[in-house]
Motif scaffolding. Structure first.
Motif, PDB file in Angstrom:
ATOM      1  N   VAL A  54     -21.521 -20.506 -22.509  1.00 16.48           N
ATOM      2  CA  VAL A  54     -21.780 -21.644 -21.616  1.00 16.48           C
ATOM      3  C   VAL A  54     -20.707 -21.705 -20.529  1.00 16.48           C
ATOM      4  O   VAL A  54     -21.005 -21.930 -19.357  1.00 16.48           O
ATOM      5  CB  VAL A  54     -21.848 -22.963 -22.421  1.00 16.48           C
ATOM      6  N   ARG A  55     -19.457 -21.485 -20.917  1.00 18.92           N
ATOM      7  CA  ARG A  55     -18.372 -21.527 -19.926  1.00 18.92           C
ATOM      8  C   ARG A  55     -18.513 -20.433 -18.875  1.00 18.92           C
ATOM      9  O   ARG A  55     -18.164 -20.615 -17.721  1.00 18.92           O
ATOM     10  CB  ARG A  55     -17.016 -21.395 -20.611  1.00 18.92           C
ATOM     11  N   GLU A  56     -19.031 -19.282 -19.274  1.00 23.40           N
ATOM     12  CA  GLU A  56     -19.191 -18.180 -18.331  1.00 23.40           C
ATOM     13  C   GLU A  56     -20.421 -18.341 -17.441  1.00 23.40           C
ATOM     14  O   GLU A  56     -20.711 -17.470 -16.637  1.00 23.40           O
ATOM     15  CB  GLU A  56     -19.253 -16.842 -19.077  1.00 23.40           C
ATOM     16  N   GLY A  57     -21.125 -19.428 -17.575  1.00 27.45           N
ATOM     17  CA  GLY A  57     -22.203 -19.729 -16.648  1.00 27.45           C
ATOM     18  C   GLY A  57     -23.606 -19.508 -17.184  1.00 27.45           C
ATOM     19  O   GLY A  57     -24.573 -19.672 -16.442  1.00 27.45           O
ATOM     20  N   LEU A  58     -23.744 -19.143 -18.436  1.00 29.30           N
ATOM     21  CA  LEU A  58     -25.087 -18.989 -19.000  1.00 29.30           C
ATOM     22  C   LEU A  58     -25.683 -20.366 -19.272  1.00 29.30           C
ATOM     23  O   LEU A  58     -24.971 -21.322 -19.585  1.00 29.30           O
ATOM     24  CB  LEU A  58     -25.042 -18.197 -20.307  1.00 29.30           C
ATOM     25  N   ALA A  59     -26.976 -20.451 -19.158  1.00 31.87           N
ATOM     26  CA  ALA A  59     -27.658 -21.692 -19.515  1.00 31.87           C
ATOM     27  C   ALA A  59     -27.532 -21.887 -21.029  1.00 31.87           C
ATOM     28  O   ALA A  59     -27.277 -20.939 -21.775  1.00 31.87           O
ATOM     29  CB  ALA A  59     -29.117 -21.619 -19.107  1.00 31.87           C
ATOM     30  N   VAL A  60     -27.708 -23.113 -21.466  1.00 36.49           N
ATOM     31  CA  VAL A  60     -27.577 -23.418 -22.891  1.00 36.49           C
ATOM     32  C   VAL A  60     -28.551 -22.574 -23.712  1.00 36.49           C
ATOM     33  O   VAL A  60     -28.204 -22.068 -24.779  1.00 36.49           O
ATOM     34  CB  VAL A  60     -27.797 -24.927 -23.139  1.00 36.49           C
ATOM     35  N   ARG A  61     -29.736 -22.387 -23.205  1.00 38.10           N
ATOM     36  CA  ARG A  61     -30.737 -21.590 -23.925  1.00 38.10           C
ATOM     37  C   ARG A  61     -30.275 -20.126 -24.062  1.00 38.10           C
ATOM     38  O   ARG A  61     -30.406 -19.518 -25.117  1.00 38.10           O
ATOM     39  CB  ARG A  61     -32.063 -21.656 -23.173  1.00 38.10           C
ATOM     40  N   ALA A  62     -29.735 -19.564 -23.000  1.00 43.01           N
ATOM     41  CA  ALA A  62     -29.237 -18.187 -23.042  1.00 43.01           C
ATOM     42  C   ALA A  62     -28.010 -18.081 -23.949  1.00 43.01           C
ATOM     43  O   ALA A  62     -27.842 -17.091 -24.665  1.00 43.01           O
ATOM     44  CB  ALA A  62     -28.907 -17.701 -21.643  1.00 43.01           C
ATOM     45  N   LEU A  65     -29.212 -18.026 -27.423  1.00 43.98           N
ATOM     46  CA  LEU A  65     -29.778 -16.712 -27.718  1.00 43.98           C
ATOM     47  C   LEU A  65     -28.659 -15.693 -27.970  1.00 43.98           C
ATOM     48  O   LEU A  65     -28.761 -14.876 -28.897  1.00 43.98           O
ATOM     49  CB  LEU A  65     -30.673 -16.243 -26.572  1.00 43.98           C
ATOM     50  N   ALA A  66     -27.603 -15.736 -27.178  1.00 43.30           N
ATOM     51  CA  ALA A  66     -26.470 -14.825 -27.392  1.00 43.30           C
ATOM     52  C   ALA A  66     -25.844 -15.055 -28.763  1.00 43.30           C
ATOM     53  O   ALA A  66     -25.540 -14.100 -29.490  1.00 43.30           O
ATOM     54  CB  ALA A  66     -25.429 -15.004 -26.300  1.00 43.30           C
ATOM     55  N   SER A  67     -25.661 -16.311 -29.140  1.00 45.60           N
ATOM     56  CA  SER A  67     -25.109 -16.628 -30.457  1.00 45.60           C
ATOM     57  C   SER A  67     -26.038 -16.166 -31.566  1.00 45.60           C
ATOM     58  O   SER A  67     -25.597 -15.647 -32.592  1.00 45.60           O
ATOM     59  CB  SER A  67     -24.857 -18.124 -30.595  1.00 45.60           C
ATOM     60  N   PHE A  68     -27.345 -16.345 -31.352  1.00 45.01           N
ATOM     61  CA  PHE A  68     -28.315 -15.905 -32.362  1.00 45.01           C
ATOM     62  C   PHE A  68     -28.306 -14.392 -32.524  1.00 45.01           C
ATOM     63  O   PHE A  68     -28.414 -13.875 -33.636  1.00 45.01           O
ATOM     64  CB  PHE A  68     -29.729 -16.384 -32.007  1.00 45.01           C
ATOM     65  N   LEU A  69     -28.169 -13.664 -31.422  1.00 50.28           N
ATOM     66  CA  LEU A  69     -28.127 -12.202 -31.511  1.00 50.28           C
ATOM     67  C   LEU A  69     -26.889 -11.730 -32.281  1.00 50.28           C
ATOM     68  O   LEU A  69     -26.962 -10.768 -33.044  1.00 50.28           O
ATOM     69  CB  LEU A  69     -28.173 -11.578 -30.123  1.00 50.28           C
ATOM     70  N   VAL A  70     -25.768 -12.402 -32.087  1.00 52.49           N
ATOM     71  CA  VAL A  70     -24.577 -12.069 -32.868  1.00 52.49           C
ATOM     72  C   VAL A  70     -24.832 -12.382 -34.334  1.00 52.49           C
ATOM     73  O   VAL A  70     -24.517 -11.589 -35.226  1.00 52.49           O
ATOM     74  CB  VAL A  70     -23.338 -12.830 -32.350  1.00 52.49           C
TER      75      VAL A  70
END
Length: 185
Positions: A54-62, A65-70
């Protein structure tokens, strides 16, 4: 230690764990405690990954998704299941990245350096992430000072004991002498 016991209370072992018959109950309890700590750091690591995204500029949904992929990664599942130091080190390094200031600031740089130092003490391979923190800012000096002041006693003690600053527990005895990792007087 009481927190670890409280977290481990009531956990049942996974069918993949092999506990030898007749093993002391302390071994079994130690497995549960290390799994509880690893699970706690795994959950915290996912939260920090989300906040970093989120801090790096991704939307909350993205970011979700990044957290889910990890989370869905088989390597992450294996590391969070066992009492390995990989997840706790990754948590401290990602927390250090989250705390590292985008704008110059001594307090956040010190906090980031402390988190990095805990990651380096947890797993020495965290030292390879140092280039992530090297930026031409005054706050980098505060980060470096905090990281060195916290880790220096450990690396100095290992250096005095083994003759080099890195601890290799798997290499001992004659093989360590052969590789030059231990200096005998």
């Amino acid at each position: 230690y009481p927190l670890i016991r409280a977290l481990a209370h009531g956990l049942s072992p996974s069918p993949f764990w092999i506990v030898k018959r007749g093993a002391p109950i302390a071994v079994y309890t130690q497995l549960l405690e290390s799994a509880a700590v690893s699970a706690l750091f795994s959950a915290l690591f996912l939260v920090v990954i989300f906040l970093l995204a989120v801090r790096e500029g991704l939307a909350v949904r993205a970011a979700f998704l990044a957290s889910f992929l990890v989370f869905a990664s088989p390597v992450f599942q294996a590391a969070s299941f066992k009492g390995w130091t990989d997840i706790s080190s990754a948590f401290f390094i990602s927390l250090a990245l989250l705390a590292y200031p985008a704008k110059p600031g001594a307090k956040r740089a010190l906090a980031s350096g402390c988190c990095f130092a805990l990651g380096a003490l947890t797993r020495t391979s965290a030292l390879f992430s140092i280039p992530l923190f090297l930026r031409p800012k005054k706050s980098t000096l505060f980060w470096f000072a905090a990281a060195v002041l916290i880790t220096a006693p450990w690396f100095y003690g290992v250096w005095k004991t083994y003759g080099q600053p890195f601890y290799f527990p798997a290499v001992s005895g004659e093989s360590a002498e052969y590789l030059g990792l231990i200096q005998r007087n």
